[in-house]
Each structure stands twice: as C-alpha cells, then as structure tokens.
Design an enzyme around this catalytic site. Structure first.
Site, PDB file in Angstrom:
ATOM      1  N   VAL A   1      -3.370   3.149  -0.087  1.00 20.62           N
ATOM      2  CA  VAL A   1      -3.585   2.884   1.337  1.00 20.62           C
ATOM      3  C   VAL A   1      -5.033   3.168   1.739  1.00 20.62           C
ATOM      4  O   VAL A   1      -5.545   2.568   2.684  1.00 20.62           O
ATOM      5  CB  VAL A   1      -2.573   3.680   2.209  1.00 20.62           C
TER       6      VAL A   1
ATOM      7  N   LEU B   1       0.841  -1.200   0.000  1.00 22.97           N
ATOM      8  CA  LEU B   1       0.000   0.000   0.000  1.00 22.97           C
ATOM      9  C   LEU B   1       0.872   1.243   0.000  1.00 22.97           C
ATOM     10  O   LEU B   1       1.852   1.325   0.737  1.00 22.97           O
ATOM     11  CB  LEU B   1      -0.901   0.014   1.236  1.00 22.97           C
ATOM     12  N   CYS B   2       0.512   2.195  -0.831  1.00 17.99           N
ATOM     13  CA  CYS B   2       1.193   3.488  -0.840  1.00 17.99           C
ATOM     14  C   CYS B   2       0.145   4.571  -1.057  1.00 17.99           C
ATOM     15  O   CYS B   2      -1.043   4.293  -1.002  1.00 17.99           O
ATOM     16  CB  CYS B   2       2.308   3.529  -1.891  1.00 17.99           C
ATOM     17  N   ALA B   3       0.579   5.765  -1.319  1.00 21.37           N
ATOM     18  CA  ALA B   3      -0.349   6.886  -1.435  1.00 21.37           C
ATOM     19  C   ALA B   3      -1.417   6.633  -2.508  1.00 21.37           C
ATOM     20  O   ALA B   3      -2.603   6.811  -2.263  1.00 21.37           O
ATOM     21  CB  ALA B   3       0.400   8.181  -1.703  1.00 21.37           C
TER      22      ALA B   3
END
Length: 99
Positions: A39, A7-9
């Site tokens: 995320v 998960l990232c931005a």
C-alpha cells in the site's frame, strides 16, 4: 486491457488472491492484468482501472483515495478475502467497472 491492483501491507498476502482472480479471469475469458503490491506504493499505480485494498489496510482507504483521486479505490470484502474467493472479487470489479 483492464488493470487491477491489489494493495496490502507488504504486497505478499494478496498474492494468493491475485492467483485466484487470474484463474477466474482466464476461465471467463476476461483479459486483465492483476498484480499485488504494498500500500505504500499506491501512488505508482495511477494507470490502474481499479485499486483494491486488503482488509488489513482498510484504515488507509481515505489516504489512497486522496493520493489517487482519479482511480476507483475500494476495500476487498473481508469474507471474500478470507475465503480467497478470487471469482467473487473479480465479479465485483467487473460490476464496478461495468465490464
């Protein structure tokens, strides 16, 4: 089959790391499903064996852990992330999961 979610931005910056991790898994004969997402979609991945947050969203760790209390949730090592070291990240996942 082990399910790993990064998960990232926006789910974009971790895509390159996902490719590197898939390459490492293939080389090791490790069967897994690895994907990258935003995320903000964390709650959709309750079936994941391991959830990894990109360092840029590490401030959301406690929030994601609270959303997914049954899942293993960790932040990707900043050095491994910066170097796009898919093998090291995969090795860490395997160690945590006991694979």
């Amino acid at each position: 089959m082990t399910k790993i979610v990064l998960l990232c931005a926006a789910g974009m910056s971790t895509s390159a790391l996902v490719r590197k991790m898939k390459d490492a898994a293939k080389a090791e004969g490790y069967e897994c499903d690895i994907s990258a997402h935003s995320v903000s979609e964390a709650k959709n991945y309750k079936s994941a064996d391991m959830i990894l947050l990109g360092p840029q969203v590490r401030y959301r760790l406690k929030e994601v852990q609270a959303e997914l209390p049954e899942n293993k949730v960790e932040v990707i090592d900043m050095k491994d992330y910066g170097m796009m070291n898919g093998k090291a990240v995969l090795d860490h996942v395997r160690k945590v999961l006991g694979d």
